[in-house]
Design a protein around this motif. Structure first.
Motif, PDB file in Angstrom:
ATOM      1  N   LEU A 133      -4.061 -79.625  70.881  1.00  0.00           N
ATOM      2  CA  LEU A 133      -2.781 -79.008  70.542  1.00  0.00           C
ATOM      3  C   LEU A 133      -2.082 -79.761  69.414  1.00  0.00           C
ATOM      4  CD1 LEU A 133      -1.387 -78.088  74.075  1.00  0.00           C
ATOM      5  CD2 LEU A 133      -2.347 -76.555  72.357  1.00  0.00           C
ATOM      6  N   GLY A 134      -2.267 -81.069  69.349  1.00  0.00           N
ATOM      7  CA  GLY A 134      -1.692 -81.825  68.247  1.00  0.00           C
ATOM      8  C   GLY A 134      -2.288 -81.440  66.910  1.00  0.00           C
ATOM      9  N   ILE A 135      -3.528 -80.953  66.918  1.00  0.00           N
ATOM     10  CA  ILE A 135      -4.198 -80.538  65.687  1.00  0.00           C
ATOM     11  C   ILE A 135      -3.839 -79.111  65.299  1.00  0.00           C
ATOM     12  CG2 ILE A 135      -6.469 -79.981  64.702  1.00  0.00           C
ATOM     13  CD1 ILE A 135      -5.932 -82.906  64.609  1.00  0.00           C
ATOM     14  N   ILE A 202       2.288 -85.600  70.400  1.00  0.00           N
ATOM     15  CA  ILE A 202       3.209 -85.981  69.322  1.00  0.00           C
ATOM     16  C   ILE A 202       2.533 -86.943  68.348  1.00  0.00           C
ATOM     17  CG2 ILE A 202       5.347 -87.236  68.836  1.00  0.00           C
ATOM     18  CD1 ILE A 202       6.462 -86.056  71.451  1.00  0.00           C
ATOM     19  N   VAL A 203       1.772 -87.891  68.870  1.00  0.00           N
ATOM     20  CA  VAL A 203       1.068 -88.846  68.001  1.00  0.00           C
ATOM     21  C   VAL A 203       0.095 -88.111  67.083  1.00  0.00           C
ATOM     22  CG1 VAL A 203      -0.655 -90.688  67.984  1.00  0.00           C
ATOM     23  CG2 VAL A 203       1.323 -90.856  69.487  1.00  0.00           C
ATOM     24  N   VAL A 204      -0.708 -87.231  67.658  1.00  0.00           N
ATOM     25  CA  VAL A 204      -1.689 -86.490  66.857  1.00  0.00           C
ATOM     26  C   VAL A 204      -0.982 -85.610  65.834  1.00  0.00           C
ATOM     27  CG1 VAL A 204      -3.540 -84.780  66.928  1.00  0.00           C
ATOM     28  CG2 VAL A 204      -3.393 -86.526  68.703  1.00  0.00           C
ATOM     29  N   TYR A 205       0.071 -84.943  66.249  1.00  0.00           N
ATOM     30  CA  TYR A 205       0.773 -84.018  65.355  1.00  0.00           C
ATOM     31  C   TYR A 205       1.367 -84.741  64.151  1.00  0.00           C
ATOM     32  CZ  TYR A 205       4.300 -80.734  63.690  1.00  0.00           C
ATOM     33  OH  TYR A 205       5.077 -79.920  62.894  1.00  0.00           O
ATOM     34  N   TYR A 206       2.059 -85.848  64.395  1.00  0.00           N
ATOM     35  CA  TYR A 206       2.739 -86.529  63.290  1.00  0.00           C
ATOM     36  C   TYR A 206       1.781 -87.342  62.426  1.00  0.00           C
ATOM     37  CZ  TYR A 206       7.310 -85.062  64.867  1.00  0.00           C
ATOM     38  OH  TYR A 206       8.402 -84.294  65.193  1.00  0.00           O
ATOM     39  N   VAL A 207       0.704 -87.844  62.996  1.00  0.00           N
ATOM     40  CA  VAL A 207      -0.277 -88.560  62.170  1.00  0.00           C
ATOM     41  C   VAL A 207      -0.978 -87.592  61.225  1.00  0.00           C
ATOM     42  CG1 VAL A 207      -2.440 -89.857  62.208  1.00  0.00           C
ATOM     43  CG2 VAL A 207      -0.616 -90.447  63.794  1.00  0.00           C
ATOM     44  N   ARG A 208      -1.319 -86.409  61.707  1.00  0.00           N
ATOM     45  CA  ARG A 208      -1.995 -85.451  60.820  1.00  0.00           C
ATOM     46  C   ARG A 208      -1.058 -84.911  59.746  1.00  0.00           C
ATOM     47  NH1 ARG A 208      -1.122 -79.884  61.388  1.00  0.00           N
ATOM     48  NH2 ARG A 208      -0.133 -79.198  63.330  1.00  0.00           N
ATOM     49  N   LYS A 211       0.732 -88.216  54.665  1.00  0.00           N
ATOM     50  CA  LYS A 211       0.119 -87.897  53.374  1.00  0.00           C
ATOM     51  C   LYS A 211      -0.878 -88.979  52.974  1.00  0.00           C
ATOM     52  CE  LYS A 211       4.232 -85.369  51.842  1.00  0.00           C
ATOM     53  NZ  LYS A 211       4.911 -85.487  53.142  1.00  0.00           N
ATOM     54  N   PHE A 212      -1.976 -89.059  53.684  1.00  0.00           N
ATOM     55  CA  PHE A 212      -3.067 -89.942  53.270  1.00  0.00           C
ATOM     56  C   PHE A 212      -4.388 -89.259  53.585  1.00  0.00           C
ATOM     57  CE2 PHE A 212      -1.637 -91.402  57.482  1.00  0.00           C
ATOM     58  CZ  PHE A 212      -2.791 -91.201  58.221  1.00  0.00           C
ATOM     59  N   ASP A 213      -5.439 -89.783  52.983  1.00  0.00           N
ATOM     60  CA  ASP A 213      -6.750 -89.159  53.127  1.00  0.00           C
ATOM     61  C   ASP A 213      -7.235 -89.234  54.574  1.00  0.00           C
ATOM     62  OD1 ASP A 213      -6.525 -88.814  50.461  1.00  0.00           O
ATOM     63  OD2 ASP A 213      -8.078 -90.260  49.882  1.00  0.00           O
ATOM     64  N   TYR A 214      -7.966 -88.197  54.959  1.00  0.00           N
ATOM     65  CA  TYR A 214      -8.575 -88.101  56.291  1.00  0.00           C
ATOM     66  C   TYR A 214      -7.519 -88.187  57.400  1.00  0.00           C
ATOM     67  CZ  TYR A 214     -12.722 -89.024  53.501  1.00  0.00           C
ATOM     68  OH  TYR A 214     -13.705 -88.967  52.547  1.00  0.00           O
ATOM     69  N   ALA A 215      -6.366 -87.572  57.156  1.00  0.00           N
ATOM     70  CA  ALA A 215      -5.288 -87.614  58.146  1.00  0.00           C
ATOM     71  C   ALA A 215      -5.689 -86.894  59.432  1.00  0.00           C
ATOM     72  CB  ALA A 215      -4.023 -86.988  57.563  1.00  0.00           C
ATOM     73  N   PHE A 216      -6.410 -85.786  59.316  1.00  0.00           N
ATOM     74  CA  PHE A 216      -6.811 -85.043  60.514  1.00  0.00           C
ATOM     75  C   PHE A 216      -7.760 -85.874  61.378  1.00  0.00           C
ATOM     76  CE2 PHE A 216      -5.352 -81.594  57.822  1.00  0.00           C
ATOM     77  CZ  PHE A 216      -4.738 -80.746  58.720  1.00  0.00           C
ATOM     78  N   ILE A 218      -8.184 -89.137  61.377  1.00  0.00           N
ATOM     79  CA  ILE A 218      -7.503 -90.322  61.912  1.00  0.00           C
ATOM     80  C   ILE A 218      -6.564 -89.933  63.050  1.00  0.00           C
ATOM     81  CG2 ILE A 218      -5.874 -92.160  61.334  1.00  0.00           C
ATOM     82  CD1 ILE A 218      -7.098 -92.215  58.542  1.00  0.00           C
ATOM     83  N   SER A 219      -5.940 -88.765  62.946  1.00  0.00           N
ATOM     84  CA  SER A 219      -5.029 -88.334  64.016  1.00  0.00           C
ATOM     85  C   SER A 219      -5.789 -88.103  65.321  1.00  0.00           C
ATOM     86  CB  SER A 219      -4.300 -87.054  63.600  1.00  0.00           C
ATOM     87  OG  SER A 219      -5.202 -85.961  63.494  1.00  0.00           O
ATOM     88  N   ILE A 220      -7.008 -87.593  65.236  1.00  0.00           N
ATOM     89  CA  ILE A 220      -7.816 -87.406  66.449  1.00  0.00           C
ATOM     90  C   ILE A 220      -8.131 -88.757  67.086  1.00  0.00           C
ATOM     91  CG2 ILE A 220     -10.035 -86.588  67.329  1.00  0.00           C
ATOM     92  CD1 ILE A 220      -9.981 -84.443  65.147  1.00  0.00           C
TER      93      ILE A 220
END
Length: 340
Positions: A133-135, A202-208, A211-216, A218-220
């Motif tokens: 859900l964060g993604i 919330i952690v996954v949502y805000y990390v993705r 604005k940095f490379d491979y944010a998706f 890294i958020s996982i």
């Protein structure tokens, strides 16, 4: 990597081409699993466990919105409980209706989340839902996710409460009511699980969103780490250290599944990042453009050879060759006459 990208494009093309058929099939399968789970965990009415009933409910769920599926699942659960304990069913009706109206008021389109959470709990991978859900969603998805956690614990309470011998006396009814409400409201493990799930999302949502490379990607990983740390604390607090290994393995499996889903949903080519600057009358813009990874699936060209036409062509070619030889002989004869 290229074969995987080609495979992904083929799968996406098939889905986009036949989504009008694929979506109802997926909804049907999901509903079938949900009703089977209800029958397995609290299946006190054998009539509702029959295959025609399950197929009919699943088919109805496949052609209606997800909120209808949740309502049907709620009705099936209540009927099961009513057969085991009519008094308990009244209490469960109140609890489930509160959950349903809360979900339907804010997130009626996320009914699958509410039903998927208990299913994932029984599959030992509930950590999948907050990371996913964060993604793909926003923090508003915390509402149906929390409702799903409550539904799971209600099912566990039902499994225990139906074994209690309850008469129609006021004292017995109050005792049952007190047991159910205390098991839900004062369930610290359930409350902590909801808090941890919300933090993971919330952690996954805000990390993705950063604005940095491979944010998706890294958020996982960040969501998986938050899940392990959160439930590690929970397991120690409630003396469930024997579940730590299964929790870690379940979290890693959940992260891998979410990564696969993300791969099919969106893959970015960070080697082609472009930073663009432009302005208008009011603002000056700094834009970072990241291209999507797209590949062209190879097209197979099949050349059809008609055997009849091929045989006919061979006959015509042979006939033309014979005609050519006859013409040459005729020309030779003409040359002979002219010499004479």
């Amino acid at each position: 990597m290229m074969p995987l990208l080609v495979f992904r494009e083929r799968v996406k093309n098939i889905y986009h081409r036949y989504d009008i058929y694929i979506k109802p099939v997926i909804k049907f399968i999901f509903a079938f699993i949900a009703f089977q789970m209800i029958n397995r965990e609290i299946g006190y009415d054998t009539r509702l466990e029959s295959l025609p009933v399950i197929l009919g409910l699943s088919l109805l769920s496949a052609i209606t919105p997800s909120a209808v599926m949740v309502l049907l699942a709620t009705g099936v659960a209540i009927l099961h409980v009513y057969v085991a304990s009519p008094i308990l069913s009244i209490i469960i009706v109140v609890l489930l209706l509160i959950i349903y109206f809360l979900f339907a008021r804010f997130t009626p389109h996320l009914g699958y989340v509410l039903l998927a959470v208990p299913i994932l709990y029984f599959l030992k991978v509930p950590y999948l839902m907050p990371i996913l859900l964060g993604i793909v969603s926003t923090p508003i998805a915390i509402i149906p996710m929390a409702c799903g956690v409550v539904v799971y614990y209600i099912i566990r309470v039902i499994q225990t409460a139906v074994t209690m011998q309850v008469n129609t006396t006021v004292d017995d009814i109050l005792q049952l009511y007190t047991y159910v409400m205390d098991s839900i409201i004062d369930n610290k493990q359930m409350i902590l699980s909801i808090v941890i799930f919300a933090l993971i999302l919330i952690v996954v949502y805000y990390v993705r969103k950063l604005k940095f490379d491979y944010a998706f990607e890294i958020s996982i990983a960040a969501g998986a780490l938050a899940s392990i740390l959160g439930f590690l604390i929970s397991d120690f607090l409630f003396g469930q250290s024997d579940k730590i290994l299964s929790m870690i393995l379940g979290t890693l499996a959940s992260a891998a599944i979410v990564y696969i889903i993300q791969f099919f949903q969106l893959t970015l080519d960070y080697s082609g990042v472009e930073n663009v600057q432009f302005e208008d009358d009011v603002y000056y813009y700094y834009v970072k453009a990241v291209p999507k990874v797209t590949v062209t699936t190879p097209q197979m060209k099949v050349k059809h050879i008609n055997t009849k036409n091929a045989e006919k062509g061979s006959v015509n070619a042979a006939q033309n060759q014979d005609d050519l030889e006859d013409d040459e002989e005729y020309d030779d004869e003409d040359d002979g006459y002219s010499d004479n």
